[in-house]
Design a protein around this motif. Structure first.
Motif, mmCIF file in Angstrom:
data_model
loop_
_atom_site.group_PDB
_atom_site.id
_atom_site.type_symbol
_atom_site.label_atom_id
_atom_site.label_comp_id
_atom_site.label_asym_id
_atom_site.label_seq_id
_atom_site.Cartn_x
_atom_site.Cartn_y
_atom_site.Cartn_z
ATOM 1 N N VAL A 75 14.259 -1.099 -10.616
ATOM 2 C CA VAL A 75 13.291 -0.031 -10.351
ATOM 3 C C VAL A 75 14.001 1.052 -9.549
ATOM 4 O O VAL A 75 14.725 0.751 -8.603
ATOM 5 N N GLN A 76 13.822 2.302 -9.925
ATOM 6 C CA GLN A 76 14.405 3.413 -9.172
ATOM 7 C C GLN A 76 13.323 4.410 -8.816
ATOM 8 O O GLN A 76 12.496 4.794 -9.640
ATOM 9 N N LEU A 77 13.345 4.818 -7.564
ATOM 10 C CA LEU A 77 12.443 5.868 -7.088
ATOM 11 C C LEU A 77 13.283 6.902 -6.363
ATOM 12 O O LEU A 77 13.856 6.612 -5.305
ATOM 13 N N ALA A 78 13.366 8.089 -6.937
ATOM 14 C CA ALA A 78 14.196 9.162 -6.369
ATOM 15 C C ALA A 78 15.617 8.639 -6.164
ATOM 16 O O ALA A 78 16.280 8.260 -7.101
ATOM 17 N N ASP A 79 16.100 8.578 -4.911
ATOM 18 C CA ASP A 79 17.466 8.125 -4.662
ATOM 19 C C ASP A 79 17.521 6.678 -4.202
ATOM 20 O O ASP A 79 18.537 6.224 -3.672
ATOM 21 N N ARG A 80 16.446 5.902 -4.406
ATOM 22 C CA ARG A 80 16.429 4.499 -4.018
ATOM 23 C C ARG A 80 16.309 3.617 -5.256
ATOM 24 O O ARG A 80 15.608 3.954 -6.209
ATOM 25 N N GLU A 81 16.979 2.485 -5.217
ATOM 26 C CA GLU A 81 17.003 1.595 -6.369
ATOM 27 C C GLU A 81 16.924 0.142 -5.917
ATOM 28 O O GLU A 81 17.570 -0.267 -4.954
ATOM 29 N N TRP A 82 16.098 -0.637 -6.643
ATOM 30 C CA TRP A 82 16.067 -2.090 -6.474
ATOM 31 C C TRP A 82 16.573 -2.739 -7.747
ATOM 32 O O TRP A 82 16.226 -2.320 -8.841
ATOM 33 N N LYS A 83 17.422 -3.763 -7.588
ATOM 34 C CA LYS A 83 17.877 -4.576 -8.702
ATOM 35 C C LYS A 83 17.594 -6.030 -8.381
ATOM 36 O O LYS A 83 17.590 -6.430 -7.213
ATOM 37 N N SER A 84 17.398 -6.825 -9.422
ATOM 38 C CA SER A 84 16.966 -8.203 -9.229
ATOM 39 C C SER A 84 18.032 -9.101 -8.610
ATOM 40 O O SER A 84 17.726 -10.218 -8.200
ATOM 41 N N ASP A 85 19.266 -8.653 -8.556
ATOM 42 C CA ASP A 85 20.305 -9.473 -7.937
ATOM 43 C C ASP A 85 20.505 -9.156 -6.464
ATOM 44 O O ASP A 85 21.432 -9.650 -5.829
ATOM 45 N N SER A 86 19.624 -8.323 -5.904
ATOM 46 C CA SER A 86 19.710 -7.976 -4.487
ATOM 47 C C SER A 86 18.312 -7.831 -3.923
ATOM 48 O O SER A 86 17.423 -7.281 -4.560
ATOM 49 N N GLN A 87 18.120 -8.309 -2.700
ATOM 50 C CA GLN A 87 16.789 -8.244 -2.109
ATOM 51 C C GLN A 87 16.474 -6.868 -1.541
ATOM 52 O O GLN A 87 15.313 -6.574 -1.237
ATOM 53 N N GLN A 88 17.455 -6.008 -1.390
ATOM 54 C CA GLN A 88 17.262 -4.735 -0.708
ATOM 55 C C GLN A 88 17.287 -3.565 -1.679
ATOM 56 O O GLN A 88 17.894 -3.626 -2.741
ATOM 57 N N TRP A 89 16.638 -2.483 -1.261
ATOM 58 C CA TRP A 89 16.724 -1.220 -1.973
ATOM 59 C C TRP A 89 17.994 -0.513 -1.511
ATOM 60 O O TRP A 89 18.254 -0.400 -0.317
ATOM 61 N N SER A 90 18.777 -0.050 -2.453
ATOM 62 C CA SER A 90 20.021 0.645 -2.118
ATOM 63 C C SER A 90 19.859 2.145 -2.330
ATOM 64 O O SER A 90 18.942 2.599 -3.020
ATOM 65 N N ARG B 19 0.829 -1.205 0.000
ATOM 66 C CA ARG B 19 0.000 0.000 0.000
ATOM 67 C C ARG B 19 0.863 1.254 0.000
ATOM 68 O O ARG B 19 0.348 2.363 -0.073
ATOM 69 N N GLY B 20 2.168 1.090 0.105
ATOM 70 C CA GLY B 20 3.086 2.219 0.005
ATOM 71 C C GLY B 20 3.325 2.969 1.296
ATOM 72 O O GLY B 20 4.058 3.957 1.300
ATOM 73 N N SER B 21 2.749 2.509 2.412
ATOM 74 C CA SER B 21 2.939 3.216 3.679
ATOM 75 C C SER B 21 4.292 2.905 4.311
ATOM 76 O O SER B 21 4.754 3.630 5.189
ATOM 77 N N VAL B 22 4.937 1.827 3.864
ATOM 78 C CA VAL B 22 6.281 1.481 4.341
ATOM 79 C C VAL B 22 7.194 1.381 3.118
ATOM 80 O O VAL B 22 7.266 0.344 2.460
ATOM 81 N N PRO B 23 7.885 2.459 2.768
ATOM 82 C CA PRO B 23 8.717 2.476 1.557
ATOM 83 C C PRO B 23 9.907 1.528 1.645
ATOM 84 O O PRO B 23 10.404 1.209 2.734
ATOM 85 N N ALA B 24 10.370 1.097 0.472
ATOM 86 C CA ALA B 24 11.610 0.328 0.338
ATOM 87 C C ALA B 24 11.675 -0.864 1.279
ATOM 88 O O ALA B 24 12.732 -1.181 1.818
ATOM 89 N N SER B 25 10.561 -1.545 1.481
ATOM 90 C CA SER B 25 10.527 -2.659 2.421
ATOM 91 C C SER B 25 10.322 -4.005 1.753
ATOM 92 O O SER B 25 10.395 -5.034 2.414
ATOM 93 N N LEU B 26 10.085 -4.029 0.434
ATOM 94 C CA LEU B 26 9.902 -5.289 -0.289
ATOM 95 C C LEU B 26 10.904 -5.358 -1.428
ATOM 96 O O LEU B 26 10.995 -4.453 -2.253
ATOM 97 N N GLY B 27 11.659 -6.444 -1.433
ATOM 98 C CA GLY B 27 12.616 -6.674 -2.508
ATOM 99 C C GLY B 27 12.618 -8.138 -2.884
ATOM 100 O O GLY B 27 12.306 -8.999 -2.072
#
Length: 272
Positions: free
Chosen positions: A243-258, A171-179
């Motif tokens: 996927v990139q949002l502002a200064d956060r990025e997810w890549k498929s080879d990592s479970q976390q947003w960097s 729902r977007g209330s907890v950002p960068a929490s799913l990878g």
């Protein structure tokens, strides 16, 4: 007033060069080392979801958005589906129970075909949920039991924490929490499921295909994070790897947003 948020998602070509036998051998070993799995941050650590579970959770949460229901509805639905099916769309169950919520055709939940459609079964669950007075403030376990009338009336309680974490991410209330971590994207992506999920947000999102991927404009930051994390949850079938949002990025080879050192334009999500 902030500019619209943009989610841009692109596919990547599978690198060739390996013989068929060597490729499958490499893939087998690689998948054992780095299995395809999604991670969602919780208050005490993290939980894991298989690609199928992530996809089903995405539909359950998106259906709550489409129906104009608050995040609490998604929490209740997820806790119920966790208990009833383990977030799996089962084609079997006790007597004639089926699907994510183990709904029974003989009890008037719908036909077998309807119940096996996650969108239909989720909407039917919410349809019954909102019939109860004060469902939003009733204990999650107790209201789930009122809807399901299970023989195990306390069984939903143990799933509340995980359900809040998943609902918060989608729902977007907890950002960068799913990878999610994936091995290789499908060379023939099927984006129909993802596009259906994004459609549930209505005018809050504008979706366009761009350079082999998708470009999504969102009305606000919460919706942008919801869309971005739904994209990640559906990234396996959709063959999306970044996927990139502002200064956060997810890549498929990592479970976390960097965090990026050189972020793009504020409130703009891009992928390459």
């Amino acid at each position: 007033m902030r500019r619209p948020l943009i989610v841009a998602l692109v596919t990547v070509l599978v690198v060739g060069g390996l013989g068929v036998g060597a490729w499958f051998g490499y893939r087998y070993v690689k998948q054992r080392i780095t299995p395809e799995v999604c991670h969602v941050a919780t208050s005490g650590g993290s939980l894991t979801l298989s690609p199928a579970q992530a996809r089903n959770a995405s539909v359950i949460v998106a259906a709550s958005v489409e129906l104009g229901l608050p995040e609490q509805a998604a929490v209740i639905a997820l806790a119920t589906a966790y208990q009833e099916s383990g977030l799996r769309n089962l084609d079997y169950g006790d007597r004639d129970s089926l699907g994510l919520f183990q709904q029974r055709p003989s009890y008037g939940w719908g036909t077998e075909e309807q119940i096996m459609d996650p969108w239909y079964s989720s909407a039917r669950f919410y349809e019954e949920l909102v019939k109860f007075t004060n469902w939003e403030t009733t204990d999650v376990n107790d209201i789930a039991q009122k809807v399901q009338r299970s023989g195990h009336p306390e069984a939903y309680r143990k799933h509340e924490e995980n359900s809040r974490a998943v609902a918060g991410a989608l729902r977007g209330s907890v950002p960068a929490s799913l990878g999610c971590v994936s091995f290789e994207p499908d060379s023939s992506p099927d984006r129909a499921g993802l596009l259906r999920v994004l459609q549930a947000f209505g005018p809050q999102l504008t979706v366009e295909e761009s350079d082999g991927g998708l470009s999504i404009k969102a009305a606000d930051e919460t919706t942008a994070w919801a869309a971005a994390q739904h994209v990640v949850a559906n990234s396996y079938d959709a063959a999306l790897v970044r996927v990139q949002l502002a200064d956060r990025e997810w890549k498929s080879d990592s479970q976390q947003w960097s965090t990026l050192r050189n972020p793009g334009e504020e409130l703009t999500i891009t992928a390459s």
